[in-house]
Scaffold this active site. Structure first.
Site, PDB file in Angstrom:
ATOM      1  N   CYS A 242      37.947 -57.687  35.190  1.00 52.58           N
ATOM      2  CA  CYS A 242      37.529 -59.091  35.195  1.00 52.58           C
ATOM      3  C   CYS A 242      38.255 -59.836  34.090  1.00 52.58           C
ATOM      4  O   CYS A 242      38.384 -61.052  34.120  1.00 52.58           O
ATOM      5  CB  CYS A 242      36.016 -59.226  35.074  1.00 52.58           C
ATOM      6  SG  CYS A 242      35.368 -58.466  33.614  1.00 52.58           S
TER       7      CYS A 242
ATOM      8  N   GLU B 116      27.720 -60.622  34.214  1.00 60.25           N
ATOM      9  CA  GLU B 116      29.142 -60.766  33.921  1.00 60.25           C
ATOM     10  C   GLU B 116      29.859 -60.715  35.248  1.00 60.25           C
ATOM     11  O   GLU B 116      29.737 -59.732  35.977  1.00 60.25           O
ATOM     12  CB  GLU B 116      29.628 -59.624  33.022  1.00 60.25           C
ATOM     13  CG  GLU B 116      29.186 -59.735  31.592  1.00 60.25           C
ATOM     14  CD  GLU B 116      29.460 -61.089  31.012  1.00 60.25           C
ATOM     15  OE1 GLU B 116      30.477 -61.720  31.387  1.00 60.25           O
ATOM     16  OE2 GLU B 116      28.641 -61.556  30.219  1.00 60.25           O
TER      17      GLU B 116
ATOM     18  N   GLU C  12      39.545 -65.603  42.629  1.00 67.28           N
ATOM     19  CA  GLU C  12      39.811 -64.282  42.048  1.00 67.28           C
ATOM     20  C   GLU C  12      40.317 -63.311  43.118  1.00 67.28           C
ATOM     21  O   GLU C  12      39.763 -63.239  44.203  1.00 67.28           O
ATOM     22  CB  GLU C  12      38.547 -63.716  41.411  1.00 67.28           C
ATOM     23  CG  GLU C  12      38.831 -62.423  40.677  1.00 67.28           C
ATOM     24  CD  GLU C  12      37.614 -61.824  39.993  1.00 67.28           C
ATOM     25  OE1 GLU C  12      36.556 -61.738  40.636  1.00 67.28           O
ATOM     26  OE2 GLU C  12      37.739 -61.430  38.819  1.00 67.28           O
TER      27      GLU C  12
ATOM     28  N   LYS D 238      21.738 -48.024  38.023  1.00 66.07           N
ATOM     29  CA  LYS D 238      22.342 -47.771  39.332  1.00 66.07           C
ATOM     30  C   LYS D 238      23.857 -47.886  39.187  1.00 66.07           C
ATOM     31  O   LYS D 238      24.402 -48.973  39.097  1.00 66.07           O
ATOM     32  CB  LYS D 238      21.855 -48.748  40.403  1.00 66.07           C
ATOM     33  CG  LYS D 238      22.204 -48.183  41.785  1.00 66.07           C
ATOM     34  CD  LYS D 238      22.381 -49.197  42.885  1.00 66.07           C
ATOM     35  CE  LYS D 238      23.654 -49.965  42.891  1.00 66.07           C
ATOM     36  NZ  LYS D 238      24.882 -49.192  43.181  1.00 66.07           N
TER      37      LYS D 238
HETATM   38  C1  UN1 Z   1      36.070 -55.728  32.793  1.00 68.62           C
HETATM   39  O1  UN1 Z   1      37.174 -56.048  33.138  1.00 68.62           O
HETATM   40  O2  UN1 Z   1      35.164 -55.683  33.632  1.00 68.62           O
HETATM   41  O3  UN1 Z   1      38.541 -56.387  27.524  1.00 68.62           O
HETATM   42  C2  UN1 Z   1      35.747 -55.301  31.402  1.00 68.62           C
HETATM   43  C3  UN1 Z   1      38.789 -55.519  28.362  1.00 68.62           C
HETATM   44  C4  UN1 Z   1      37.896 -54.292  28.403  1.00 68.62           C
HETATM   45  C5  UN1 Z   1      36.676 -54.551  29.229  1.00 68.62           C
HETATM   46  C6  UN1 Z   1      36.951 -55.181  30.546  1.00 68.62           C
HETATM   47  N1  UN1 Z   1      37.509 -53.940  27.066  1.00 68.62           N
HETATM   48  O4  UN1 Z   1      39.713 -55.599  29.145  1.00 68.62           O
END
Ligand code: UN1
Length: 497
Positions: A283, A249, A385, A173
């Site tokens: 993230c 995550e 965040e 999804k």
């Molecule tokens: C994310 O921010 O959800 O290390 C993933 C990084 C990328 C992946 C980020 N390769 O910033």
């Protein structure tokens, strides 16, 4: 674009025939496409197809499965620029970053293709000379992949490539903010020649399509990347089903720690890149710059100069460093946190906010917001965040204080230390809580062959990317006797007296 669900090898509208429109965050007048708004009935068909296809797919060799993924890679490479442009238009990431996202998804898939010819278990010693013992891996079954909009190709492939390669079937999804990129994933997989039912996709919202998928009893593993709010609810829900696994995550409140001895150029570049790439919507982004007092003034001056130089605008214009944030909700959230910073007594150094006027009128464009603030355990703004171009500079005196500040948040995903002193780097490596650590680098830019996962509210401790193989397979012990009689471990006899 007119998107469809992909179920059992067929392109379908949702059973309700309802649809939703997706517009560009850079220009809300630009309609990217129309997609099916799916509900539990569509999810039911997709899961049923995935379940039915599982035995045959599991029975195919890893190498043959990987050959199909290899064809997928070639199709993506042929379409590379078109996919990157769609991503920039649909998700608002500037072209350079959209290309990097496509590249990361290709790398993930190539990694799994390569792994198909690598050792895939262990030969393990036995107490008994005549016994051979092995650790083998088996696929878990049906994997639900629920993915975010900020990496609309790379993160789906983090989940889909390891799942398919190891013999699981998938229901995907995609985020309803980036359904066009999801559609492309399904199109390439279809063209690559996956058997019907092995991969399925349902478009729609988290509420209408995501939750029925998570709750479906025939789903064996839920792989989710997104906010802590949603991830923690998924974890709670899935825990009630004794056999379902979940890997989440989630967020970050990541820091770059700059010591007095740092190479200043490197520190500033690492900080600007980590804070403002993807408009802070990773993230892995840095939202805290923890800086030692001896270098603070020089760092602040140079960092602000860098942040002021950032060009914000059309993600399809190569000159721009930052595109828009994803939607009105994101604008409101960032503005709310900018205000909380002021209310909490932050010293605002760069008063960013919503951009309007020429070229900005129809998009969710924002400029960087930077402030100086002492660490304060009751502050919301330096602990929660924000997910936007919003960053705190937090001074410190001693390494002990820096480590305390670093760990005094509820997240622990990425972390970077800028120092020329390997002893300091080692100490913070040992004492700071994070999943991905960097020395003299930005805290973004992870590579797929490493684990990607965090501690605390950042994740369930089950890494994604390459190590997702550990989530979507279970390890089985397989022991074979080569003697005509039974010899048991621990000195037990199998003779019937
Ligand atoms: C994310 O921010 O959800 O290390 C993933 C990084 C990328 C992946 C980020 N390769 O910033």
């Amino acid at each position: 674009m007119r998107g469809h669900n992909y179920i059992n090898g067929q392109w379908r509208d949702s059973i309700s025939e309802h649809t939703f429109d997706k517009h560009s965050p850079a220009n809300t007048g630009d309609l990217v496409g129309t997609f099916p708004a799916s509900d539990a009935r569509d999810v039911e068909e997709a899961v049923r197809a995935a379940r039915a296809a599982f035995p045959q797919w599991r029975g195919m060799s890893f190498i043959r499965r990987a050959e199909i993924l290899d064809r997928f890679v070639r199709l993506v490479q042929e379409d590379f620029e078109e996919l990157a442009r769609l991503m920039a238009r649909e998700g608002g990431k500037v072209l350079a970053e959209s290309r990097a996202d496509v590249t990361e998804g290709i790398h993930m898939t190539q990694y799994m293709v390569g792994r198909s010819r690598m050792p895939y278990g262990d030969v393990v010693p036995s107490e008994i000379a005549e016994k051979d013992s092995y650790m083998l891996r088996k696929p878990k079954g049906v994997v639900a992949a629920i993915t975010p909009w900020n990496f609309p190709f790379a993160i789906p492939m983090w989940s889909i490539a390891p799942s398919l390669a190891t013999g699981n079937t998938v229901v995907f999804k995609p985020s309803s903010e980036t359904p066009g990129c999801g559609q492309k994933v399904a199109e390439y997989l279809h063209e690559a020649g996956l058997p019907a039912g092995v991969f399925n996709m349902v478009h729609g919202t988290g509420d209408d399509a995501g939750w029925p998928l998570i709750n479906h009893p025939e789903v064996d593993v839920v792989v989710f990347t997104g906010s802590y709010g949603v991830g923690s609810k998924i974890k709670e829900t899935v825990a009630r089903d004794y056999r379902k696994m979940v890997a989440c995550e989630m967020g970050g409140k990541n820091a770059i720690m700059v010591f007095d001895d740092a190479n200043l150029d490197l520190a500033v570049n690492a900080a600007v890149t980590s804070a403002f790439r993807t408009a802070g919507q990773r993230c892995s982004a840095a939202s805290r710059l923890i800086v030692q007092e001896g270098i603070l003034d020089r760092f602040v001056e140079r960092f602000l100069a860098g942040a002021r130089r950032i060009r914000v605008g059309d993600p399809l214009d190569e000159r721009n460093f930052m595109g828009p944030v994803i939607n009105q909700g994101a604008v409101d959230k960032v503005l709310r946190y900018n205000q909380i910073a002021r209310d909490e007594g932050a010293q605002v150094l760069l008063d960013g906010g919503r951009l309007s006027g020429d070229g900005y009128g129809k998009g969710y464009f924002m400029s960087p917001f930077v402030y100086l603030m002492r660490h304060n355990p009751t502050s919301r703004v330096i602990r929660e965040e924000v997910f936007g171009p919003h960053v705190a500079i937090i001074p410190f005196k001693t390494i002990e204080e820096a480590i305390f500040i670093h760990n005094d948040v509820e997240y622990g995903l990425t972390f970077s230390v800028i120092t020329e002193d390997y002893r300091k780097a080692r100490r913070v490596r040992e004492e700071c809580e994070f999943g991905l650590g960097y020395v003299n680098l930005p805290c973004i830019g992870a590579e797929v062959q490493l684990p990607f996962g965090g501690l605390k509210k950042s994740g369930t401790g089950m890494p994604s990317a390459a190590t997702l193989v550990d989530v979507v397979t279970h390890k089985v012990a397989w022991t074979v006797n080569h003697d005509q009689t039974i010899k048991l471990a621990q000195g037990l006899s199998a003779e019937i007296e």
